[in-house]
Design a protein around this motif. Sequence first.
Motif, mmCIF file in Angstrom:
data_model
loop_
_atom_site.group_PDB
_atom_site.id
_atom_site.type_symbol
_atom_site.label_atom_id
_atom_site.label_comp_id
_atom_site.label_asym_id
_atom_site.label_seq_id
_atom_site.Cartn_x
_atom_site.Cartn_y
_atom_site.Cartn_z
ATOM 1 N N LEU A 49 0.828 -1.216 0.000
ATOM 2 C CA LEU A 49 0.000 0.000 0.000
ATOM 3 C C LEU A 49 0.856 1.258 0.000
ATOM 4 O O LEU A 49 0.509 2.252 -0.647
ATOM 5 N N ARG A 50 1.975 1.224 0.690
ATOM 6 C CA ARG A 50 2.888 2.376 0.678
ATOM 7 C C ARG A 50 3.440 2.602 -0.731
ATOM 8 O O ARG A 50 3.496 3.720 -1.223
ATOM 9 N N ARG A 51 3.853 1.516 -1.383
ATOM 10 C CA ARG A 51 4.374 1.624 -2.742
ATOM 11 C C ARG A 51 3.278 2.103 -3.691
ATOM 12 O O ARG A 51 3.522 2.922 -4.565
ATOM 13 N N MET A 52 2.071 1.622 -3.505
ATOM 14 C CA MET A 52 0.951 2.096 -4.329
ATOM 15 C C MET A 52 0.782 3.605 -4.170
ATOM 16 O O MET A 52 0.603 4.324 -5.144
ATOM 17 N N GLY A 53 0.865 4.078 -2.936
ATOM 18 C CA GLY A 53 0.765 5.514 -2.676
ATOM 19 C C GLY A 53 1.881 6.294 -3.357
ATOM 20 O O GLY A 53 1.650 7.375 -3.898
ATOM 21 N N GLN A 54 3.085 5.728 -3.356
ATOM 22 C CA GLN A 54 4.214 6.381 -4.036
ATOM 23 C C GLN A 54 3.948 6.471 -5.537
ATOM 24 O O GLN A 54 4.205 7.502 -6.160
ATOM 25 N N TYR A 55 3.434 5.409 -6.106
ATOM 26 C CA TYR A 55 3.132 5.409 -7.534
ATOM 27 C C TYR A 55 1.963 6.344 -7.857
ATOM 28 O O TYR A 55 1.985 7.043 -8.864
ATOM 29 N N LEU A 56 0.943 6.348 -6.994
ATOM 30 C CA LEU A 56 -0.221 7.220 -7.230
ATOM 31 C C LEU A 56 0.162 8.697 -7.151
ATOM 32 O O LEU A 56 -0.464 9.526 -7.809
ATOM 33 N N ALA A 57 1.169 9.016 -6.369
ATOM 34 C CA ALA A 57 1.613 10.410 -6.258
ATOM 35 C C ALA A 57 2.077 10.944 -7.610
ATOM 36 O O ALA A 57 1.986 12.146 -7.865
ATOM 37 N N GLY A 58 2.514 10.072 -8.481
ATOM 38 C CA GLY A 58 2.962 10.475 -9.806
ATOM 39 C C GLY A 58 1.852 10.475 -10.854
ATOM 40 O O GLY A 58 2.096 10.796 -12.006
ATOM 41 N N GLU A 59 0.663 10.101 -10.465
ATOM 42 C CA GLU A 59 -0.475 10.045 -11.387
ATOM 43 C C GLU A 59 -1.336 11.292 -11.237
ATOM 44 O O GLU A 59 -1.486 11.816 -10.142
ATOM 45 N N ASP A 60 -1.909 11.744 -12.333
ATOM 46 C CA ASP A 60 -2.862 12.856 -12.297
ATOM 47 C C ASP A 60 -4.236 12.297 -12.641
ATOM 48 O O ASP A 60 -4.544 12.068 -13.809
ATOM 49 N N LEU A 61 -5.038 12.053 -11.621
ATOM 50 C CA LEU A 61 -6.357 11.458 -11.820
ATOM 51 C C LEU A 61 -7.466 12.499 -11.901
ATOM 52 O O LEU A 61 -8.606 12.155 -12.211
ATOM 53 N N ALA A 62 -7.135 13.752 -11.651
ATOM 54 C CA ALA A 62 -8.149 14.809 -11.635
ATOM 55 C C ALA A 62 -8.800 14.943 -13.007
ATOM 56 O O ALA A 62 -8.130 14.998 -14.038
ATOM 57 N N GLY A 63 -10.108 14.956 -13.003
ATOM 58 C CA GLY A 63 -10.861 15.174 -14.226
ATOM 59 C C GLY A 63 -11.035 13.949 -15.103
ATOM 60 O O GLY A 63 -11.659 14.037 -16.154
ATOM 61 N N LEU A 64 -10.476 12.812 -14.700
ATOM 62 C CA LEU A 64 -10.640 11.597 -15.497
ATOM 63 C C LEU A 64 -12.017 10.992 -15.258
ATOM 64 O O LEU A 64 -12.545 11.069 -14.144
ATOM 65 N N PRO A 65 -12.589 10.355 -16.266
ATOM 66 C CA PRO A 65 -13.827 9.609 -16.039
ATOM 67 C C PRO A 65 -13.579 8.510 -15.005
ATOM 68 O O PRO A 65 -12.454 8.019 -14.876
ATOM 69 N N GLY A 66 -14.603 8.140 -14.281
ATOM 70 C CA GLY A 66 -14.470 7.167 -13.200
ATOM 71 C C GLY A 66 -13.856 5.856 -13.609
ATOM 72 O O GLY A 66 -13.006 5.317 -12.901
ATOM 73 N N ASP A 67 -14.255 5.325 -14.770
ATOM 74 C CA ASP A 67 -13.714 4.037 -15.198
ATOM 75 C C ASP A 67 -12.237 4.136 -15.559
ATOM 76 O O ASP A 67 -11.461 3.229 -15.301
ATOM 77 N N GLU A 68 -11.821 5.268 -16.121
ATOM 78 C CA GLU A 68 -10.401 5.451 -16.440
ATOM 79 C C GLU A 68 -9.579 5.649 -15.168
ATOM 80 O O GLU A 68 -8.475 5.110 -15.041
ATOM 81 N N ALA A 69 -10.104 6.407 -14.203
ATOM 82 C CA ALA A 69 -9.406 6.595 -12.925
ATOM 83 C C ALA A 69 -9.266 5.258 -12.208
ATOM 84 O O ALA A 69 -8.201 4.944 -11.658
#
Length: 119
Positions: A49-69
């Motif tokens: 989960l920590r590694r997932m959080g590190q990877y998610l920090a590099g993702e820009d999910l804002a404004g994406l459709p729910g299925d793509e996010a």
Amino acid sequence: MSASLATTTTASTDIIGQLQRAGSAEEFFQLLGVAYDPKLLNVARLHILRRMGQYLAGEDLAGLPGDEAAARCKAVLERAYADFVASSPLDQRVFKVLKDAVAPKAPRKAAFVSLDALK
């Protein structure tokens, strides 16, 4: 704000909200539909989960459709999980305490005592 923009923004934050409310690592895997080995998850749950959080920090999910996010979150969790299938938490060292355990120590300077001080 138009209705379609509000729906898109809400949809992309919906999966993030669900993940934030998850109470266990198993819930993360179930919400995102990622298969896992319970034995591995019992050993490395916090690390994954920590590694997932590190990877998610590099993702820009804002404004994406729910299925793509959700698909991006799933890919990130699969990537984090794969890191620990291939190696152990000790090898990955995602937490500071594990990083510090193998950090090279600064060489100690030898204490200097002048001959005049020995009188």
